[in-house]
Scaffold this motif. Structure first.
Motif, PDB file in Angstrom:
ATOM      1  N   ARG A 149       0.770  -1.150  -0.432  1.00  0.00           N
ATOM      2  CA  ARG A 149       0.001  -0.066   0.171  1.00  0.00           C
ATOM      3  C   ARG A 149       0.985   1.596  -0.022  1.00  0.00           C
ATOM      4  O   ARG A 149       0.536   2.502  -0.543  1.00  0.00           O
ATOM      5  N   GLY A 150       2.359   1.254   0.549  1.00  0.00           N
ATOM      6  CA  GLY A 150       2.502   2.401   0.584  1.00  0.00           C
ATOM      7  C   GLY A 150       3.151   2.972  -1.114  1.00  0.00           C
ATOM      8  O   GLY A 150       3.813   3.476  -1.425  1.00  0.00           O
ATOM      9  N   ASP A 151       3.107   1.587  -1.787  1.00  0.00           N
ATOM     10  CA  ASP A 151       3.809   2.415  -2.842  1.00  0.00           C
ATOM     11  C   ASP A 151       2.975   2.018  -4.224  1.00  0.00           C
ATOM     12  O   ASP A 151       1.552   2.054  -3.604  1.00  0.00           O
ATOM     13  N   ASP A 152       2.499   2.572  -5.742  1.00  0.00           N
ATOM     14  CA  ASP A 152       1.754   2.969  -6.525  1.00  0.00           C
ATOM     15  C   ASP A 152       1.705   2.107  -7.057  1.00  0.00           C
ATOM     16  O   ASP A 152       2.445   3.030  -8.644  1.00  0.00           O
ATOM     17  N   TYR A 153       1.152   1.050  -8.534  1.00  0.00           N
ATOM     18  CA  TYR A 153       1.847   0.417  -9.601  1.00  0.00           C
ATOM     19  C   TYR A 153       0.496   1.010 -10.128  1.00  0.00           C
ATOM     20  O   TYR A 153      -0.609   0.090 -10.073  1.00  0.00           O
ATOM     21  N   GLN A 154      -0.041   1.848 -11.201  1.00  0.00           N
ATOM     22  CA  GLN A 154      -1.088   2.016 -11.630  1.00  0.00           C
ATOM     23  C   GLN A 154      -2.173   1.847 -10.783  1.00  0.00           C
ATOM     24  O   GLN A 154      -3.330   1.182 -11.303  1.00  0.00           O
TER      25      GLN A 154
END
Length: 220
Positions: A149-154
């Motif tokens: 959730r700390g990342d944002d892949y599209q």
């Protein structure tokens, strides 16, 4: 009632339960319902049998709604005969309640069968608390947290828990998947979980995993 324009079909954020479903349930069972809105002084208690109102009265009660369904399909023998054994039906109910307790850890769930509590989720918002109740503490001690959730892949996020390689099962039934809060069965996503254990597990052994996938509704 939740849709204003056709394109809203691609922006659904709810499970889609509608009031008509309760009326359908009431038409084939005995239903006791009490309900009070927080801004009302008194609530309502209603008793229905086969969709017919037997009694309805004002009562004092806490805000909220309580629904009791009994004698399901009592007036539709053709459907009644398709119910499985009592033990099988109990197991299916427990599985369903457990899944949605995992999908919505912020909601409190209590499941009782034959007067005995078989599952409780406190509604703390912490999935770990729910899993301890659903899978047991010994199993949970052998699970690892997954959290992107700390990342944002599209706009796609994946989080949950999965077992260490020393905890495994003979089938895929313990791989539980949710997409935007809805329990699903999908061979592609299940295969992705299994492939993550490639070379870590013997052939024919599968992990225990509870995975929540969040993504924009329009790309589901």
């Amino acid at each position: 009632s939740k849709l204003e324009i056709a394109d809203d079909l691609y922006r659904l954020h709810t499970l889609g339960f509608r009031g008509e479903a309760l009326a359908s349930i009431a038409s084939v069972s005995h239903v006791q319902m009490t309900t009070r809105s927080s801004n009302e002084q008194y609530g309502t208690a209603i008793h229905l049998e086969g969709g017919n109102i037997i009694s309805q009265k004002s009562v004092g009660l806490p805000s909220g709604t309580s629904i009791t369904v009994e004698h399901l399909f009592f007036n539709t023998p053709a459907r009644l005969k398709f119910l499985k054994s009592e033990m099988t039906e109990k197991r299916q109910i427990a599985a369903l309640v457990s899944r949605y307790a995992m999908a919505y850890p912020q909601v409190r769930f209590v499941l009782e069968q034959d007067g005995r509590e078989v599952m409780r989720a406190g509604g703390t918002g912490d999935l770990a608390d729910v899993l301890v109740n659903v899978v047991g503490l010994d199993t949970f001690k052998n699970m690892l947290e997954v959290d992107t959730r700390g990342d944002d892949y599209q706009g796609i996020r994946v989080y949950g828990y999965t077992s260490t390689p020393n905890l495994h099962r003979a089938d895929r039934s313990k791989i539980t998947l949710f997409v935007n809060g809805r329990w699903i069965q999908d061979t592609g996503l299940t295969h992705a979980v299994v492939q993550a254990y490639h070379t870590l597990l013997m052939t024919g052994r599968y992990p225990i995993a509870i995975m929540q996938v969040e993504l924009p509704p329009e790309v589901v």
